[in-house]
Design an enzyme around this catalytic site. Sequence first.
Site, mmCIF file in Angstrom:
data_model
loop_
_atom_site.group_PDB
_atom_site.id
_atom_site.type_symbol
_atom_site.label_atom_id
_atom_site.label_comp_id
_atom_site.label_asym_id
_atom_site.label_seq_id
_atom_site.Cartn_x
_atom_site.Cartn_y
_atom_site.Cartn_z
ATOM 1 N N CYS A 14 0.803 -1.222 0.000
ATOM 2 C CA CYS A 14 0.000 0.000 0.000
ATOM 3 C C CYS A 14 0.838 1.275 0.000
ATOM 4 O O CYS A 14 0.348 2.334 -0.356
ATOM 5 C CB CYS A 14 -0.957 0.011 1.186
ATOM 6 S SG CYS A 14 -2.167 -1.326 1.137
ATOM 7 N N HIS B 37 -9.124 3.789 -1.428
ATOM 8 C CA HIS B 37 -7.724 3.415 -1.261
ATOM 9 C C HIS B 37 -7.265 2.665 -2.515
ATOM 10 O O HIS B 37 -7.360 1.438 -2.579
ATOM 11 C CB HIS B 37 -7.601 2.546 -0.006
ATOM 12 C CG HIS B 37 -6.241 1.994 0.271
ATOM 13 N ND1 HIS B 37 -5.085 2.494 -0.275
ATOM 14 C CD2 HIS B 37 -5.859 0.951 1.069
ATOM 15 C CE1 HIS B 37 -4.048 1.791 0.169
ATOM 16 N NE2 HIS B 37 -4.491 0.856 0.977
ATOM 17 N N CYS C 185 0.097 2.097 6.758
ATOM 18 C CA CYS C 185 0.440 0.697 6.980
ATOM 19 C C CYS C 185 0.586 0.005 5.638
ATOM 20 O O CYS C 185 -0.048 0.370 4.648
ATOM 21 C CB CYS C 185 -0.625 0.020 7.834
ATOM 22 S SG CYS C 185 -2.304 0.126 7.157
#
Length: 390
Positions: A89, A346, A376
């Site tokens: 991510c 996201h 994260c």
Amino acid sequence: MAEAYIVAAARVAGGRKAGRLKDWHPVDLGSEVINALLDRTGIDPSRVDDVIWGCVGQAGEQATNVARNTVSASRLPESVPATSVDRQCGSSQQALHFAAQAVMSGTQDMVIAGGVESMSRVPMGLPAILPMKNGFGIYKSPRMEARYPGVQFSQFAGAEAIAVKHGLSKDAMDEFGYNSQLKAIRAAREGAFKKEIVPVEVTLDDGSKVMHDIDEGIRYDVTLEGVKGVKLLQEGGRITAATSSQICDGSAALLVVNEKALKEHNLTPIARVHHLTVVGGDPVIMLEAPIEATRVALKKAGMSINDIDLYEVNEAFASVPMAWLKELGADPERLNVNGGAIALGHPLGGSGAKLMTTLLHALQARGKRYGLQTMCEGGGLANVTIVERL
């Protein structure tokens, strides 16, 4: 050491899964934000030294070095090289770090950092699933199994474990998710995203064409009661889809330069990269690494959390930024002031550049000085970037 400056930052408004951006090939979507940087700065495209591009699902339409393919679809000439980055991510946040390090070293002067993810067209987890479908093994090797016997590395399990460890109730997380939507609604209605978003043309289901310039994930009819009524992701858990990041299609990019390029191209910086950190942590609980990463970054930068005016902490799940706030003693009024991934989406490999783009524009709009971004990342990783608005 030379400085790294950001002179432009742009993103596409997020699209829901199978939503407005479903017909956009991720390579073409990424080319839109690269072209926007060229338009906004007026630079000679041939003077860009490199493109560093984050992407998590590097399969199918995002395979074979999606960064290079994106350059080929943009107005950049063939002479501009490109490479793809996968730090899960944090991929495009790491792209920003690599770009900053390149211009600070003087080996390059002008680098585009960004990323893309079309989660409608390249489903999440596809690169891990494909080998199993073809009879090959999974990513967890025998030596990994020996070190982590019986462990199934899961972000969902990690998010639940963080909630339990830090005493975060379902009610508290529901409230957080609700507030993320409210902040995004307010920001959209006040035009807070207007300067950062690159409008793209989309075709609606009825065949009409419109410009997509508002994040599709924002739920304008949200109610706290509605959030509380969403079913749990796992029996006995605390997290729901309403307190998790939305699957999203999107892309974002930043132009990073050194002082030499500023002078040669008569560019005006919007921010200076003040500090870069990346750390590894427990790959089982996985999503807790931003806490320690922030502590490390602040210590190395000689700063306290109170020195930071605004923070962007990715809302992969509500438990992540909530635990971060609690452990750092940070001011919740400075966190994700225009909403986060729970409301805005996201787009995995594009999220790092997306968050930084939003952070820079929020600092500018509020006349604030320092911003901190962290998120994260799968495998127990976390990047931290501290910027100073100029």
